[in-house]
Design an enzyme around this catalytic site. Structure first.
Site, PDB file in Angstrom:
ATOM      1  N   TYR A   1      61.300  15.694  47.250  1.00 60.02           N
ATOM      2  CA  TYR A   1      61.932  16.782  48.011  1.00 60.02           C
ATOM      3  C   TYR A   1      63.457  17.362  47.030  1.00 60.02           C
ATOM      4  O   TYR A   1      64.040  18.082  47.317  1.00 60.02           O
ATOM      5  CB  TYR A   1      62.783  16.476  49.349  1.00 60.02           C
ATOM      6  CG  TYR A   1      61.643  16.453  50.514  1.00 60.02           C
ATOM      7  CD1 TYR A   1      60.384  16.524  50.223  1.00 60.02           C
ATOM      8  CD2 TYR A   1      62.034  16.209  51.697  1.00 60.02           C
ATOM      9  CE1 TYR A   1      59.339  16.294  51.365  1.00 60.02           C
ATOM     10  CE2 TYR A   1      61.197  16.030  52.835  1.00 60.02           C
ATOM     11  CZ  TYR A   1      59.647  16.058  52.620  1.00 60.02           C
ATOM     12  OH  TYR A   1      59.022  16.201  53.479  1.00 60.02           O
TER      13      TYR A   1
ATOM     14  N   LYS B   1      54.671   3.243  48.823  1.00 59.09           N
ATOM     15  CA  LYS B   1      53.154   3.304  48.327  1.00 59.09           C
ATOM     16  C   LYS B   1      53.114   2.538  46.913  1.00 59.09           C
ATOM     17  O   LYS B   1      52.740   3.394  45.914  1.00 59.09           O
ATOM     18  CB  LYS B   1      52.912   4.833  48.329  1.00 59.09           C
ATOM     19  CG  LYS B   1      51.506   5.171  48.164  1.00 59.09           C
ATOM     20  CD  LYS B   1      50.624   4.705  49.381  1.00 59.09           C
ATOM     21  CE  LYS B   1      49.088   4.756  49.184  1.00 59.09           C
ATOM     22  NZ  LYS B   1      48.257   4.284  50.184  1.00 59.09           N
TER      23      LYS B   1
ATOM     24  N   ASP C   1      51.083   3.798  54.676  1.00 56.53           N
ATOM     25  CA  ASP C   1      49.989   4.094  55.643  1.00 56.53           C
ATOM     26  C   ASP C   1      49.546   3.244  56.575  1.00 56.53           C
ATOM     27  O   ASP C   1      49.460   3.632  57.707  1.00 56.53           O
ATOM     28  CB  ASP C   1      48.527   4.542  54.964  1.00 56.53           C
ATOM     29  CG  ASP C   1      48.416   3.747  53.374  1.00 56.53           C
ATOM     30  OD1 ASP C   1      49.283   2.924  53.251  1.00 56.53           O
ATOM     31  OD2 ASP C   1      47.282   4.079  53.198  1.00 56.53           O
TER      32      ASP C   1
ATOM     33  N   ASP D   1      60.726  11.490  56.292  1.00 57.21           N
ATOM     34  CA  ASP D   1      60.758  12.787  57.128  1.00 57.21           C
ATOM     35  C   ASP D   1      59.558  12.659  58.180  1.00 57.21           C
ATOM     36  O   ASP D   1      59.706  12.910  58.978  1.00 57.21           O
ATOM     37  CB  ASP D   1      60.457  13.978  56.074  1.00 57.21           C
ATOM     38  CG  ASP D   1      60.489  15.250  56.813  1.00 57.21           C
ATOM     39  OD1 ASP D   1      61.055  15.496  57.829  1.00 57.21           O
ATOM     40  OD2 ASP D   1      60.139  16.076  56.195  1.00 57.21           O
TER      41      ASP D   1
HETATM   42 MG    MG Z   1      61.611  16.875  59.284  1.00 53.68          MG
END
Ligand code: MG
Ligand code: NAI
Length: 338
Positions: free
Chosen positions: A123, A175, A209, A233
């Site tokens: 991000y 990950k 995951d 998020d």
């Molecule tokens: Mg969000």
């Protein structure tokens, strides 16, 4: 002396849920003064800026802000003010508790906290197109940035949070099996930090995951979770879904010197002005604010009152299966506090 906080009512349903929340704070005896400031569309209309300098100065001065949702125009117009505030004050820790308050949902007694890194990862917005054979958008790439500094401070925040709140375990979700460098660094730094808390707080790491699957299949195996920006998020919304949705999900954005507390939901233009919005998300965010400024007894009183009111289907707002409007719900919470 009362603690002065910056109060941004926000856009859409923001003013409705903000005034309900302030009424509840007053009824609960919160020792707060409110310095009201504008941002978002309200700031643009009144002061010709979606993030006026006076608003930033107020947050800087008070160190603590309670913020209603802000509308972000899609495609055109100004960029997300929520992101701008997080960046301005380096609010690196996004704290999102998921606590069952409405019985009869998918699960009972969920009590989880997700700590999301709020400044790095994918991000950071380092991305571009790559042109190929006359197509200017033949490909696109984004850069995921993980720093030792950023990983260390967020994992440390998670452990300190666990210690302070009597939590037993921190799960670092990652990950690193595929993204060996970025996620690998996050995991390595996490393991180093975890050593300092050995014997105090349990630690485990888990692939992201599988974590998503287990959160749905057996959420009770987790306690505090920590992860990088985008994973956090996504999974924090999943966790909000476990406990009844956006109307009940609070959030804190914490930095070294400033902190901003906000509802997880947006400005809900579809119901703005109708008096039907559920104020619980912002009220629970205000309870987190009270914990942060050293008024935890008031925070507990507010959470208990909300829990009692939400237990009665008659007293709930429409989004959680009731028929009350904002006014009726708020009055019920205030009666409960009396
Ligand atoms: Mg969000
Ligand atoms: P939204 O969260 O505003 O609405 C999604 C759905 O949930 C709508 O049907 C809405 O009516 C309902 N809802 C949301 N909060 C509710 C509440 N307290 N009580 C009852 N129902 C509620 O998401 P949407 O529609 O995607 O976004 C609207 C605007 O909000 C956009 O401009 C978006 O950028 C902004 N936004 C701002 C956020 C913030 O300030 N932190 C976070 C998310 C979105």
């Amino acid at each position: 002396m009362a603690k002065t906080i910056t109060l941004i009512p926000g856009d859409g349903i923001g003013p409705e849920v903000t005034s309900a929340t302030v009424e509840i704070l007053r009824a609960a005896g919160a020792d707060l003064e409110y310095e009201e400031q504008l941002a978002g569309v309200a700031g643009l209309d009144a002061l010709r800026s979606p993030l006026p300098e006076v608003t930033l100065e107020s947050i800087r001065r008070n160190g603590v802000c309670l913020k209603g949702p802000l509308t972000t125009p899609v495609g055109t117009g100004f960029r997300s003010i929520n992101v701008a505030i997080r960046k301005e004050f380096d609010l690196y820790a996004n704290v999102r508790p998921a606590l069952t308050m409405v019985p009869g949902g998918r699960y009972e007694d969920i009590d989880l906290v997700l700590i999301r890194e709020n400044t790095e990862g994918l991000y950071v917005g380092v991305e571009h197109y790559i042109g190929l054979e006359g197509d200017p958008r033949a490909a696109a790439e984004s850069v995921m940035i993980i720093t030792r500094f950023g990983a260390e401070r967020i994992v440390r925040y998670a452990f300190e949070y666990a210690k302070k709140n009597g939590r037993r375990k921190v799960t670092l979700a990652h990950k690193a099996n595929i993204l060996k460098y970025t996620q690998g660094l996050f995991l390595d730094v996490g393991r180093e930090v975890a050593k300092e808390y050995e014997g105090e707080v349990e630690f485990e790491d888990a692939i992201i995951d599988a974590t998503a699957m287990y959160l749905v299949a057996d959420p009770y195996r987790f306690d505090v979770l920590v992860m990088e920006n985008m994973f956090g998020d996504i999974l924090s919304d999943l966790m909000a879904g476990l406990v009844g949705g956006l109307g009940l999900a609070p959030a804190g954005n914490i930095g070294k010197t400033e902190a901003m507390f906000e509802a997880v939901h947006g400005s809900a233009p579809d119901i703005a002005g109708l008096g039907v919005a559920n104020p619980s998300s912002l009220t629970l965010s205000a309870a987190m604010l009270l914990d942060h400024v050293g008024q935890p007894e008031v925070a507990t009183r507010i959470r208990s009152a909300l829990t009692s009111v939400l237990a009665d289907p008659e007293l709930r707002t429409r989004d959680v299966g009731g028929s009350q409007g904002t006014r009726g719900f708020t009055d019920a919470v205030i009666r409960q506090l009396a």
